[in-house]
Design a protein around this motif. Structure first.
Motif, PDB file in Angstrom:
ATOM      1  N   GLY A 263      40.021  33.918 -30.089  1.00 64.01           N
ATOM      2  CA  GLY A 263      38.909  33.539 -29.224  1.00 64.01           C
ATOM      3  C   GLY A 263      38.453  34.686 -28.351  1.00 64.01           C
ATOM      4  O   GLY A 263      38.748  35.839 -28.605  1.00 64.01           O
ATOM      5  N   PRO A 264      37.702  34.354 -27.300  1.00 65.46           N
ATOM      6  CA  PRO A 264      37.060  35.428 -26.530  1.00 65.46           C
ATOM      7  C   PRO A 264      38.029  36.193 -25.638  1.00 65.46           C
ATOM      8  O   PRO A 264      39.111  35.720 -25.307  1.00 65.46           O
ATOM      9  CB  PRO A 264      36.049  34.664 -25.679  1.00 65.46           C
ATOM     10  N   PHE A 265      37.567  37.385 -25.277  1.00 63.15           N
ATOM     11  CA  PHE A 265      38.260  38.153 -24.262  1.00 63.15           C
ATOM     12  C   PHE A 265      37.429  38.070 -23.001  1.00 63.15           C
ATOM     13  O   PHE A 265      36.266  38.448 -22.996  1.00 63.15           O
ATOM     14  CB  PHE A 265      38.390  39.614 -24.697  1.00 63.15           C
ATOM     15  N   SER A 266      38.002  37.548 -21.950  1.00 61.12           N
ATOM     16  CA  SER A 266      37.227  37.416 -20.722  1.00 61.12           C
ATOM     17  C   SER A 266      37.703  38.438 -19.709  1.00 61.12           C
ATOM     18  O   SER A 266      38.835  38.411 -19.269  1.00 61.12           O
ATOM     19  CB  SER A 266      37.388  36.013 -20.158  1.00 61.12           C
ATOM     20  N   ARG A 267      36.794  39.334 -19.356  1.00 61.95           N
ATOM     21  CA  ARG A 267      37.145  40.352 -18.370  1.00 61.95           C
ATOM     22  C   ARG A 267      37.370  39.710 -17.009  1.00 61.95           C
ATOM     23  O   ARG A 267      38.219  40.139 -16.252  1.00 61.95           O
ATOM     24  CB  ARG A 267      36.028  41.398 -18.324  1.00 61.95           C
ATOM     25  N   TYR A 268      36.618  38.642 -16.739  1.00 64.03           N
ATOM     26  CA  TYR A 268      36.743  37.985 -15.437  1.00 64.03           C
ATOM     27  C   TYR A 268      38.168  37.471 -15.247  1.00 64.03           C
ATOM     28  O   TYR A 268      38.821  37.763 -14.255  1.00 64.03           O
ATOM     29  CB  TYR A 268      35.729  36.844 -15.326  1.00 64.03           C
ATOM     30  N   ASP A 269      38.647  36.730 -16.229  1.00 67.18           N
ATOM     31  CA  ASP A 269      39.999  36.193 -16.124  1.00 67.18           C
ATOM     32  C   ASP A 269      41.025  37.313 -16.048  1.00 67.18           C
ATOM     33  O   ASP A 269      41.993  37.246 -15.303  1.00 67.18           O
ATOM     34  CB  ASP A 269      40.313  35.309 -17.338  1.00 67.18           C
ATOM     35  N   GLN A 271      40.718  40.194 -14.842  1.00 66.08           N
ATOM     36  CA  GLN A 271      40.756  40.870 -13.555  1.00 66.08           C
ATOM     37  C   GLN A 271      41.240  39.952 -12.436  1.00 66.08           C
ATOM     38  O   GLN A 271      41.842  40.411 -11.476  1.00 66.08           O
ATOM     39  CB  GLN A 271      39.360  41.406 -13.207  1.00 66.08           C
ATOM     40  N   PRO A 325      42.436  47.895 -22.687  1.00 64.50           N
ATOM     41  CA  PRO A 325      43.755  47.292 -22.821  1.00 64.50           C
ATOM     42  C   PRO A 325      43.971  46.839 -24.266  1.00 64.50           C
ATOM     43  O   PRO A 325      43.030  46.421 -24.930  1.00 64.50           O
ATOM     44  CB  PRO A 325      43.699  46.110 -21.859  1.00 64.50           C
TER      45      PRO A 325
END
Lengths: 611, 604
Positions: A263-269, A271, A325
């Motif tokens: 699934g997605p990679f969320s930069r918000y989560d 960080q 990362p």
């Protein structure tokens, strides 16, 4: 009747087998002889699963229950584990607490699957004697992520499958197995013999009287968020220069071999939440030799700006931060390089050289290298190359490498090896002979090139390559050479006057009229020749149409006056000596004369400057 | 002029006992070699165009000339592709490839990348030398040396010739000047000035054909094919007709400040040089006057043509400065202060010596400030690769935003080999070179309709955009977003151009620019913004989950630091896309286009 019928063909068969069959039996006999009478009295196994490697250590107390002395013993690995083996090492625990490592040789054991190593004991084991042996093994890619795909928020779970018992060709009296895990969270584990679990460890056993080659599947499913990064391939290039430098460059392909990101990679989560993407790898530390200089860290598209270098007393630490990362399944590629001073690694005795350098170096803690290629570039002209490797490694065809100022190429040793871990960070020694005269080859080449360059420039400047004549330039050159001659002549003539002064002064003291007269004569003679020469040059200048001729004429005129003055001062001196003039009057007249002369000389000088 | 003075000084000091000519040559060599010393520092490629040229050069060196010639690039303009071998000017690539092979023949194992990086500085140093010869033909050696020294540091030219800018523009000048100065050399020797006549004839011919061409155009017989060219003749042409050309920042009209920024002293000395040329009319000076004035006009049309102007500015200013200096240097009384000569002073020119020395001091002061200005401009504006951004942190430390390369490198290693990336065309060359992935549109903006299609996708709702993306076989979408860091040239600020370009073709007729404005005619991203804007694909991709982020103290979450507004549409989910990667400072956001649902259910 029937029994007999069966037995007979067997006997015939045995006879028919003949010599070959005999050899086989002998071999089997020897192998079993090794095992004869050896018993694992007490075994303590430790399974360290706290990283992405499986490190299995077994401390074995071996006892010889047989009748004869035993000179070696056999180590066995399960068939399932054998392909993952990266490193195996055995050592004898001495009484003085000094471990002595044993040499291992791979063998086979008839009728049993798996991988076997024969260890040779330093001194044979007498009947009834005991020995403590430590066997260390490291397996890579043994921990399988399960589930294989996780989302960013999930934690990474892995499964380890192994053996509850020590896999050994000898019977075991008593053994315990202790498993160290990466976290407290354990999904499930096999419950043979009611193991005890505390925090991060599971302890099995003790198991009594286990027969040889016993296997019982152990399965542990637990959380492991340690960095699951693998170097899928690394090319290490070591370039040796006898001018004092060793350049090392490693091209590394890195891959996260843990559970794939789903699934997605969320930069918000990533960080905001500290446990988001907990199994991902942000950075790691590479330890370089203490003398490493000019460290660079880059990739195909340029310098990677996210890295830190820390120089410690005994090493240089580089914090390698990939551009992004690394999540499960993601990969990256980078190049790290540095220079080392060669005096720390290169030894020589006359023309004999030895290079002692690490075959593979540290990239990150608990590293796994799937494929290693080492390229050792020796200086041009190195011969009789001989390599001592700490462990077997596959040598490929040698290559030639050309770089700046090379003519016939530098020899390159190429070697490859698969599946390496930290224990493989050991030195390789390369012996070669190198004629020191060859050191001069490259500087001489540079000198030669410059020589040729300057030489061609000299030739080009000296020779006239123009197809048309430039009369003006030629005249200019001619005039220049003539004025040069005029200059030297005029200066010479001025020198004559100075010389005459000296003669006059001497005359005033010695009152030697003969000397004065001869001096005057030489002055006259030389002055005439010089003046004639100058006039000739003046005529030539005039012929060339140069306005410098006028200036030379002026110089001549001034010179005439000057000469008159010199003659006058000469006469004055004579009159003084003859007593015709008083001293005071002479000094006065001499002053005016020399003043006039000074003025004339400076005028001539200024004219000369203008030439 | 300067050299004469120096010569005199040197002989007086007894440094050199060479003939006058030799001294002259030595000084000229010294000054020229200083001027021609390449100014280099980094080995990164800077400009956008460089990436494409670098990629093609690498292809040429690796694959050979014939493969290069037949190269059909399927990485760009998907699904159309681009015949690179036939559509580019291969001179640059061939030059560097030849250089590379020659060097490698001598075992000088330089990477092709370094050849590319240092080609521009190499050629700019040639330009300095050639400028010297060219100006020497126009006036004298003194003016030539001045012009060479000026062109060595002029920011307007350096911006295109620093190490790392690998483009035709930077290298072509030196070649052009070789031709000019050769022509004038021949002329000055005494041959007929055929060359310039020929040039003038070509110009007139060109002009005639242009008039004819425009006439035909008006009749509608020829379709417009080079919009950039028209916009040169008529600056307002692009603005009115072809939004794609008008949208490029390099094609904007030049402002006065940028003239001063790029040329400084030259702006003021240029008319002086022109005046001198008018005073000494000859074929050569007429040529340089024409050249100067036309470049002046062209550079005013587009910023990027500053490059054409800068060298001719240097030449004319070199002439001007040299003229001023020679005039006053003559009046300067260098002889020993004699009492006699003072009495003989010209009564009509009372303080001749003082005026002369004052003038020379002023000139020297100007020249010195010029070098300082040029160094400053070059280091501030033209020395950092445009791909790495930097800012000052709160404590004064330098923060580097390397997000572009982070994203491109992620694409390169963590997407399938055949993935197609949709982005606005500005990033096309960079993506092909750095990420090595197929892209839909790139900086070679030859196909208006294709770019327009991408603009339409960006400007439509998710539903509509999904159709377009399926049609174009897009697997990833990349947007640049500066709202978190305050990077102002991001995709939201470029968005109006996407709307305009998207709406400029038939398939995008429904996209109207005014739909994206508020009723009062403003372009706003906050609550007041037009609902069409707040629900289009670009908006959603930029601001996905941004509504939760606190960017500044005492501001609500989702505060855009470029537009200085709290975004108007915060809580939404993406239906057809999923976030694949966002860089550390959110500058680049990459989305993956979801597959069709099973059983052909529509995504939305």
């Amino acid at each position: 009747m029937e029994t007999c019928y069966v037995k007979l063909p067997t006997l015939i068969l045995m006879w028919r087998a003949g010599a070959g069959s005999f050899a086989l039996i002998a071999c089997f006999f020897r192998a079993s002889l090794c095992a004869e009478g050896l018993v694992n009295e007490d075994v303590k196994r430790t399974l360290d699963l706290s990283s992405h490697l499986a490190k299995i250590t077994a401390e074995i107390q071996l006892a010889n229950h047989g009748a004869s002395r035993v000179s070696g013993f056999t180590l066995a690995l399960e068939a399932e584990l054998a392909p993952h083996l990266a490193f195996i090492g055995a050592s004898v625990k001495g009484e003085e607490e000094e471990d002595e490592s044993l040499e291992l040789k791979e063998t086979t054991v008839h009728g049993q699957s798996g991988k076997f190593f024969e260890a040779q004991l330093p001194s044979s084991l007498a009947p009834g004697a005991k020995l403590r042996v430590k066997v260390e093994t490291v397996f890579s890619h043994m921990l399988k992520p399960f589930p294989t795909h996780i989302t960013q928020a999930e934690r990474q779970l892995v499964v380890f499958q192994g053996n509850h018992y020590l896999y050994s060709p000898y019977p075991t009296r008593s053994q315990t197995t202790r498993v160290r895990l990466a976290s407290k969270t354990v999904e499930s584990y096999t419950k043979l013999g009611n193991p005890t679990k505390s925090d991060e460890t599971v302890e099995y056993g003790p198991f009594k009287d286990v027969p040889p080659f016993s296997q019982d599947a152990m399965k542990i499913h637990y959380e492991n968020n340690t960095p699951f990064i693998t170097i899928s391939s690394v090319t290490r290039t070591i370039e040796v220069s006898h001018w004092g430098n060793i350049a090392v460059e490693e091209t590394i392909d890195l891959r996260h071999t843990g559970a794939f990101l789903k699934g997605p990679f969320s930069r918000y989560d990533y960080q905001r939440q500290s446990d988001s993407g907990i199994s991902s790898v942000k950075s790691f530390k590479t330890i370089l030799p203490a003398s490493a200089q000019d460290v660079y860290y880059r990739d195909e598209i340029g310098n990677i700006s996210t890295s830190h270098l820390q120089v410690l007393d005994d090493s240089v630490e580089v914090e390698i931060r990939p551009r992004f990362p690394l999540f499960g399944g993601w990969k990256t590629h980078y190049i790290i390089g540095y220079n080392l001073p060669s005096y720390e690694y290169l030894y020589n005795l006359g023309d004999q050289y030895a290079l002692k350098i690490r075959l593979v170096d540290h990239v990150y803690d608990d590293q796994v290298i799937d494929q290693l290629t080492v390229k050792l570039i020796l200086p041009e002209g190195a011969r009789n190359i001989h390599v001592d490797t700490p462990y077997p490694i596959t040598r490929s065809q040698d290559e030639l490498h050309y770089t700046y100022l090379d003519t016939f190429g530098r020899p390159v040793l190429v070697a490859t090896k698969n599946n390496l871990v930290e224990q493989h960070i050991q030195d390789v020694v390369v012996h070669y002979t190198f004629n020191k005269i060859l050191m001069l080859q490259e500087p001489l080449l540079v000198v030669g090139l410059f020589y040729i360059l300057f030489f061609t420039v000299i030739i080009y400047v000296r020779l006239d390559f123009s197809i048309t004549k430039d009369p003006a330039a030629e005249v200019r050159m001619k005039v220049a050479s003539i004025t040069e001659q005029v200059l030297t002549l005029v200066n010479k003539r001025l020198g004559l006057y100075r010389h005459m002064d000296e003669v006059v002064n001497r005359y005033k003291q010695t009152r030697d009229t003969g000397a004065l007269n001869s001096g005057r004569k030489t002055l006259e003679a030389e002055h005439r020749t010089l003046s004639n020469d100058i006039s000739a040059l003046q005529a030539r200048l005039k012929a060339e149409g140069s306005d410098l001729a006028e200036k030379v004429g002026e110089i001549q005129k001034l010179d005439n006056q000057l000469k008159d003055l010199v003659c006058r001062s000469c006469q004055e001196a004579e009159r003084l000596v003859a007593g015709k003039v008083k001293k005071d009057a002479y000094i006065d007249s001499d002053k005016t004369l020399s003043g006039k002369r000074q003025e004339l000389v400076s005028r001539i000088d200024s004219l000369l400057d203008a030439l | 002029t300067r050299s004469c003075l120096l010569c005199v000084k040197m002989t007086k000091l007894g440094f050199l006992r060479l003939s006058y000519e030799k001294q002259d040559t030595l000084l000229k060599l010294l000054i020229l070699s200083m001027a021609a010393h390449p100014n280099t520092c980094l080995n990164e490629l800077f400009l956008v165009g460089s990436y494409f040229n670098y990629r093609t050069t690498r292809f040429l060196t690796e694959e050979g000339f014939y493969k290069f010639h037949n190269w059909f690039d399927d990485r760009a303009w998907y699904p159309l592709g681009r015949i690179i071998g036939g559509t580019i000017y291969p001179g640059l690539m061939i030059t560097s490839a030849a250089l590379y092979h020659v060097l490698h023949f001598f075992h000088i194992t330089i990477d092709i990348r370094n050849v590319c990086v240092f080609l521009a500085p190499l050629f700019s140093s040639f330009t300095a030398i050639v400028t010297y010869h060219f100006t020497k033909e126009l006036k004298d050696a003194g003016a030539g040396l001045l012009a060479a020294a000026m062109i060595a540091v002029v920011p307007g030219y350096i911006s295109r010739s620093v190490a790392g800018s690998y483009d035709n523009e930077g290298t072509i000048l030196s070649q052009r000047y070789v031709v000019y100065s050769n022509a004038f050399k021949k002329a000055s020797i005494g041959k007929v000035l055929e060359f310039v006549k020929y040039q003038i004839e070509t110009y007139t011919l060109l002009f005639k054909s242009l008039v004819l061409f425009l006439y035909w155009l008006m009749l509608g017989k020829i379709s417009p094919w080079t919009g950039r060219f028209y916009s040169l003749l008529d600056p307002s042409y692009a603005k009115n007709n072809i939004p794609i050309i008008a949208s490029v920042s390099e094609h904007q009209p030049t402002t006065w400040s940028s003239y001063y920024f790029d040329l400084q002293l030259l702006v003021f000395m240029f008319p002086v040089g022109l005046y001198y040329c008018f005073n000494n009319l000859s074929d050569a000076t007429i040529f340089i006057i024409m050249y100067g004035v036309t470049s002046m006009y062209f550079s005013a049309v587009m910023v990027r043509l500053m490059l054409v102007l800068a060298p001719v500015m240097c030449i004319l200013s070199g002439i001007g400065v040299s003229q001023v200096l020679t005039t006053y240097m003559k009046n300067l009384d260098v002889s020993r202060p004699d009492k006699k000569s003072k009495k003989q002073q010209d009564s009509t020119y009372p303080i001749k010596n003082e005026v002369a020395s004052g003038m020379i001091l002023v000139m020297a002061f100007f020249l010195i400030t010029y070098t300082f200005h040029s160094t400053w401009v070059t280091s501030e504006a033209y020395s950092s690769p445009s791909i790495v951004l930097s800012a000052r942190g709160g404590d004064g430390s330098r923060i580097i935003f390397d997000d572009f390369r982070e994203a491109y490198y992620w694409l390169r290693h963590n997407t399938p080999e055949d993935a197609k990336v949709m982005s606005w065309w500005d990033y096309g060359y960079q993506i092909t070179a750095m990420a090595n992935r197929t892209i839909l549109v790139d900086n070679n903006t030859w196909n208006n309709t294709h770019i327009s299609r991408v603009g339409q996708a960006m400007a439509s709702t998710e539903e509509k955009a999904y159709e377009i993306m399926r049609e174009l076989d897009v697997s990833y979408v990349l947007v640049i977003f500066g709202g978190l860091t305050g990077y102002s040239s991001d995709d939201i600020n470029k968005f109006l151009w996407m709307v305009r370009i998207g709406g400029s073709t038939d398939t995008g007729r429904h996209i109207k620019e005014h739909d994206y404005y508020t009723p009062t005619g403003e372009f706003r991203v906050d609550r007041e913004g037009s609902p069409v804007l707040l629900n289009c694909l670009m908006y959603k991709m930029c601001y996905y989950r941004f509504g939760q982020v606190y960017t500044e103290a005492k501001r609500p979450p989702g505060y855009d630091r470029v537009r200085n507004a709290e975004i108007g549409n915060k809580d939404f989910e993406l239906d057809v896309l999923e976030e694949a990667y966002t860089t550390e400072h959110w500058l680049v956001r990459i989305y993956k286009v979801k597959d069709l649902d099973n059983r052909g259910l529509s995504r939305t």
